[in-house]
Design a protein around this motif. Structure first.
Motif, PDB file in Angstrom:
ATOM      1  N   ARG A  26      40.202  43.691  36.385  1.00  0.00           N
ATOM      2  CA  ARG A  26      39.202  45.171  37.401  1.00  0.00           C
ATOM      3  C   ARG A  26      38.853  46.292  36.196  1.00  0.00           C
ATOM      4  NH1 ARG A  26      39.782  43.798  42.978  1.00  0.00           N
ATOM      5  NH2 ARG A  26      41.251  42.414  43.709  1.00  0.00           N
ATOM      6  N   ALA A  31      36.671  47.594  43.821  1.00  0.00           N
ATOM      7  CA  ALA A  31      36.094  47.101  44.664  1.00  0.00           C
ATOM      8  C   ALA A  31      36.932  44.915  45.431  1.00  0.00           C
ATOM      9  CB  ALA A  31      34.672  46.426  44.034  1.00  0.00           C
ATOM     10  N   LEU A  41      40.768  45.202  45.755  1.00  0.00           N
ATOM     11  CA  LEU A  41      41.864  46.742  45.819  1.00  0.00           C
ATOM     12  C   LEU A  41      40.996  48.121  46.517  1.00  0.00           C
ATOM     13  CD1 LEU A  41      43.216  47.409  43.052  1.00  0.00           C
ATOM     14  CD2 LEU A  41      41.588  48.765  41.790  1.00  0.00           C
ATOM     15  N   TYR A  43      47.450  37.141  42.037  1.00  0.00           N
ATOM     16  CA  TYR A  43      47.816  36.151  42.770  1.00  0.00           C
ATOM     17  C   TYR A  43      48.073  35.555  42.837  1.00  0.00           C
ATOM     18  CZ  TYR A  43      45.248  40.136  44.473  1.00  0.00           C
ATOM     19  OH  TYR A  43      44.477  41.600  44.484  1.00  0.00           O
ATOM     20  N   ASP A  69      47.230  33.313  49.086  1.00  0.00           N
ATOM     21  CA  ASP A  69      47.046  34.024  48.370  1.00  0.00           C
ATOM     22  C   ASP A  69      47.584  35.280  47.541  1.00  0.00           C
ATOM     23  OD1 ASP A  69      45.898  31.286  47.213  1.00  0.00           O
ATOM     24  OD2 ASP A  69      43.464  32.169  47.074  1.00  0.00           O
ATOM     25  N   PHE A  82      36.475  40.245  37.747  1.00  0.00           N
ATOM     26  CA  PHE A  82      36.615  39.085  37.108  1.00  0.00           C
ATOM     27  C   PHE A  82      37.402  38.462  38.050  1.00  0.00           C
ATOM     28  CE2 PHE A  82      37.781  38.103  33.406  1.00  0.00           C
ATOM     29  CZ  PHE A  82      37.894  40.216  32.868  1.00  0.00           C
ATOM     30  N   LYS A  83      37.855  36.833  38.026  1.00  0.00           N
ATOM     31  CA  LYS A  83      39.358  36.315  38.284  1.00  0.00           C
ATOM     32  C   LYS A  83      39.033  34.782  37.182  1.00  0.00           C
ATOM     33  CE  LYS A  83      39.344  32.580  40.683  1.00  0.00           C
ATOM     34  NZ  LYS A  83      39.264  30.617  40.693  1.00  0.00           N
ATOM     35  N   ASP A  92      30.296  33.344  40.890  1.00  0.00           N
ATOM     36  CA  ASP A  92      31.282  33.296  42.154  1.00  0.00           C
ATOM     37  C   ASP A  92      32.985  33.925  41.704  1.00  0.00           C
ATOM     38  OD1 ASP A  92      30.205  31.513  44.098  1.00  0.00           O
ATOM     39  OD2 ASP A  92      31.199  29.372  44.012  1.00  0.00           O
ATOM     40  N   THR A  93      33.563  33.917  40.769  1.00  0.00           N
ATOM     41  CA  THR A  93      34.382  34.318  40.407  1.00  0.00           C
ATOM     42  C   THR A  93      34.717  35.512  39.220  1.00  0.00           C
ATOM     43  OG1 THR A  93      34.297  33.155  37.947  1.00  0.00           O
ATOM     44  CG2 THR A  93      35.695  31.931  40.148  1.00  0.00           C
ATOM     45  N   CYS A  94      32.998  36.067  39.644  1.00  0.00           N
ATOM     46  CA  CYS A  94      33.527  37.663  39.284  1.00  0.00           C
ATOM     47  C   CYS A  94      32.419  38.775  39.992  1.00  0.00           C
ATOM     48  CB  CYS A  94      32.067  37.587  37.763  1.00  0.00           C
ATOM     49  SG  CYS A  94      32.419  36.618  36.571  1.00  0.00           S
ATOM     50  N   ARG A  95      32.365  40.034  40.281  1.00  0.00           N
ATOM     51  CA  ARG A  95      32.116  40.696  40.885  1.00  0.00           C
ATOM     52  C   ARG A  95      30.983  41.698  39.747  1.00  0.00           C
ATOM     53  NH1 ARG A  95      35.887  42.347  44.344  1.00  0.00           N
ATOM     54  NH2 ARG A  95      35.487  41.338  46.211  1.00  0.00           N
ATOM     55  N   ARG A 135      29.591  36.306  50.461  1.00  0.00           N
ATOM     56  CA  ARG A 135      30.849  36.767  51.652  1.00  0.00           C
ATOM     57  C   ARG A 135      30.515  38.304  52.695  1.00  0.00           C
ATOM     58  NH1 ARG A 135      33.154  37.943  46.172  1.00  0.00           N
ATOM     59  NH2 ARG A 135      34.709  35.965  46.078  1.00  0.00           N
TER      60      ARG A 135
END
Ligand code: TMP
Length: 239
Positions: free
Chosen positions: A94, A98, A101, A121, A129, A176-177, A197-200, A216
């Protein structure tokens, strides 16, 4: 390409066997879920955008020396990747507060963090998770201390590279993840997908959300936002 046997079906992707035991075919679907699958949606065109964007990022990272599972893109919605055993961890990086968090620490969404925050996670649907620390990971034997160090190192390197790349395109990489896997030789490899899908992603000028938060939070224009990310990356849609 020979249609191999279905190995796995997830929320947003299907994995199929190929003639090469070390390579699998990923098909990106148009489905979306959020909040542990409680919210479901069908978003025509999402699979193609995520396949293209993910392929772009993985190729870019490989060029910069970040080894990953990507082999090549096959079609608008399919790519070949090296077969790995995914570790049951999500590694989140991060740059701004956001999502979970902001909620957990009571920070206003968008607050810049003085240095990147790395979190792990435990991927476990039944538990939702949960956030875990290095001791939890050791206790559950989810990864070795060396693997953990390596994942953290790679995650921060990916952050540096993608943050700069997106900045040049007028996009803020909020967070992001990542997921990692082990190949047949036990080598740790960056895997899964890197997509909206996996990042902002936020537009740098307007801070408009260009990622899955549109789904979401019922903001609408989900696939349009993913297309905008693809456009900013210089993407064209031909084949
Ligand atoms: P979070 O703020 O909800 O914890 O999400 C952090 C980042 O991780 C964000 O970019 C979205 C991404 N993410 C996933 O890719 N999959 C997930 O299941 C979750 C919860 C988040």
């Amino acid at each position: 390409m020979n249609r191999g046997e279905l190995l796995y079906e997830g929320k947003a992707k299907k994995l199929f066997r190929t003639e090469d035991p070390d390579v699998v075919r990923v098909v990106y679907k148009d489905d979306a879920t959020a909040f542990d699958g409680k919210k479901k949606g069908h978003l025509p065109g999402k699979g193609e955008m995520n396949n293209r964007i993910s392929a772009f990022f993985f190729r870019y990272l490989a060029e910069k020396g970040v080894d990953n599972h990507f082999v090549r893109r096959l079609s608008p919605t399919e790519q070949l990747v090296r077969r790995v055993r995914i570790l049951p961890l999500e590694v989140v990086v991060r740059n701004r507060a956001a999502g979970s968090l902001a909620k957990r620490l009571g920070l206003e969404e968008g607050t810049s963090l003085p240095r990147p925050v790395v979190e792990f996670y435990y991927k476990n649907d039944e538990l939702g998770d949960p956030l875990v620390n290095e001791d939890h990971i050791a206790a559950l034997q989810l990864a070795s201390p060396d693997q953990l160090e390596e994942m953290k190192h790679i995650a921060l390197r990916v952050n540096g590279l993608l943050k700069e790349l997106m900045e040049e395109r007028g996009v803020i990489l909020v967070d992001f993840k990542l997921e990692f896997g082990l190949d047949r030789e036990g080598r740790l490899l960056l895997a899964d997908e890197i997509s909206p899908d996996t990042c902002r992603f936020w537009d740098a000028r307007t801070e408009e959300k260009l990622d899955k938060d549109r789904f979401r939070r019922d903001l609408g224009g989900v696939v349009e936002a993913y297309r905008e990310i693809w456009r900013r990356l210089g993407g064209e849609i031909r084949d």
